[in-house]
Enzyme design. Sequence first.
Site, PDB file in Angstrom:
ATOM      1  N   GLU A  99       1.083  -0.620  -0.219  1.00  0.00           N
ATOM      2  CA  GLU A  99      -0.040  -0.369  -0.357  1.00  0.00           C
ATOM      3  C   GLU A  99       0.630   1.198  -0.068  1.00  0.00           C
ATOM      4  OE1 GLU A  99      -3.041   0.184   2.783  1.00  0.00           O
ATOM      5  OE2 GLU A  99      -3.796   2.231   2.730  1.00  0.00           O
ATOM      6  N   LYS A 126      -2.632  -2.364  -2.883  1.00  0.00           N
ATOM      7  CA  LYS A 126      -3.651  -0.765  -2.052  1.00  0.00           C
ATOM      8  C   LYS A 126      -3.462   0.218  -2.976  1.00  0.00           C
ATOM      9  CE  LYS A 126      -6.177  -0.026   1.368  1.00  0.00           C
ATOM     10  NZ  LYS A 126      -6.519  -0.906   2.932  1.00  0.00           N
TER      11      LYS A 126
END
Lengths: 377, 334
Positions: free
Chosen positions: B188, B230
Amino acid sequence: MPHQYPALSPEQKKELSDIAQQIIAPGKGILAADESVGSMAKRLNQIGVENTEENRRLYRQLLFSADERINSCIGGVIFFHETLYQSNDDGTPFVQMIKDKGILVGIKVDKGVVPLAGTNGETTTQGLDGLSERCAQYKKDGADFAKWRCVLKISETTPSELSILENANVLARYASICQQNGIVPIVEPEILPDGEHDLKRCQYITEKVLAAVYKALSDHHVYLEGTLLKPNMVTAGHACPSKYTAEEIAMATVTALRRTVPPAVAGITFLSGGQSEEEASLNLNAINNCPLGRPWALTFSYGRALQASALNAWRGQKDNESAATEEFIKRAEVRKERHHEHSVRRLGQCLRRLLLHGGVPSHYGNLYSCLREREKC
Amino acid sequence: MTHQFTALTPEQKQELSSIAQRVVATGKGILAADESTGTMGKRLEKIHVENTEENRRYFRQLLFTADSTISQCIGGVIFFHETLYQKTDAGVPFPNLVKDKGIVVGIKVDKGTAVLTGTDAETTTQGLDGLGERCAQYKKDGADFAKWRCVLKISDSCPSSLAIAENANVLARYASICQQNGLVPIVEPEILPDGDHSLLRCQYVTEKVLAAVYKALNDHHVYLEGTLLKPNMVTAGQACPKKPSPAEIAMATVTALRRTVPAAVPGICFLSGGQSEEDASLNLNAINQCPLPKPWKLTFSYGRALQASTLSAWAGKPGNLQAAQAAFTERAKV
């Protein structure tokens, strides 16, 4: 770093992207007819023909005189500098002959390899000096795409980090300069098949090299949708005792590409790298049959693999010319047949995937207007 | 450099790859229920609920005991450490509860951001120390994937090359360690929406950041087919006067991803990053409608965007349980 100074206007991007798409249109590939004077010497030697400018002209004429059957299988032809300014017996420039067939003209722009001191016989490629002016001139003279070949090799100690970095960087500089002049760069980081390494080793190295290439292209702000990649297939070394099937080669190749080549790249045109005409075709076929998802067009950029039979049929004799041209057309068509049915199948796969992902499957009109939108990005 | 020292066996690769596929199975996304104690504090404060361990347990229980139809839209749930070891009123451990619904259990493993000296208040993320051992333990305790959040911001001087390089590197180290322990790493690299920058600027920065991330993953020999990404969607800054439409956001986002994320990555789960529930859904929808070819699954990993209504409906009152659960199920299906 955080600011974008636009490298290309939306119009420039559209032009580059259109050229790239035209070269790798479904069923089409590239004829690499850009052998340097030195390389032509080797080819002509093999059929007992003297390496003169006239003989080189005659030979290219033979290829370019192919009738319209090749129009549906060849999207682009790569020229060597000398050939770009030659004409056929009637005085028609080669460039025009090719363009009249609806085929795009490309030009080899690198100036060969030079050694990297302190390495185990590794090289980088030169040709950046004045490249922009040369590209501008080539564009005026009819070229729409260019080719630059970097070479790496596999051994106990190579490719070294330096060679990977340096070649990736020089490819990115070349690509950036080409795009500034309306020329689509074909990026060619060839890893030679010489050696006794196995398939896995080649795959590992190909992944490392391609990752470095795409990082460099990103760093140099190259517009990926307006580029093509010309890589080696992933194969074992020539001297490797283990032999692999076309399916194994295909799986290793597609896996390596899926892990490194962003989907935005318009197409991948494999080099034949010393494979026989037969092998090169079988392998490309297996690649297009590989069950893994492939978001780019996968086709060929073959020199020897398309020309070997033609060269043999010609042997420098004027009387053999039409027979030789015929040989060339046949090889090109074999490529196209094998490629076409798989392009159609792939389109079906794409549509199916769109449906599965819940996206609305769009027809081509939508896609192209969307590509126009995308040029502004 | 030139030799391959196998990082993972074929069996390990197979396991990682199938976990990843299950999390992003068609139509499914991720519920990010991994708010740290501090972050939960902020959420609970808004509905005037005290931030106690029991209240946090109660709220997560509310989410996890929702109707089993959520299994059709939730492929994975990200837990915070504390939550992984909590149980329902009936004594059922939360991981078991979730797994019984056929949902994969994930665990947040980073230890928050740390300042990068000499930058304009940029950060990296810590948590690598003993991460191998922690991952091994989490795997035993029921987790199959992990999450690690890096943060970058856009301003006149940011993100700097250091911030990009350092965060990409730490994400790659985390990913490598996770895979060694059978956990699929969700990578992420969040670029915050704060600021008045344009859509194009966000796209440019997102492309640079993601290119660096994937180069680092490659350098660290991470098995891409056993990872998930992500990222933020590409949007204009929150203070930007010009508001892009969902279609423009979709085009910019998909273009950026096509230019940087290799097809081998099985799925991309967008973070909501402060978007309202409504916007987050509209934008994800537009992204899936974008006519550009998208070789990865595109789905969500939402925290606030799935939980906001639920939190409001609950308001800390046990009597509101049904209403709150209904609200959650509704949001998940949308």
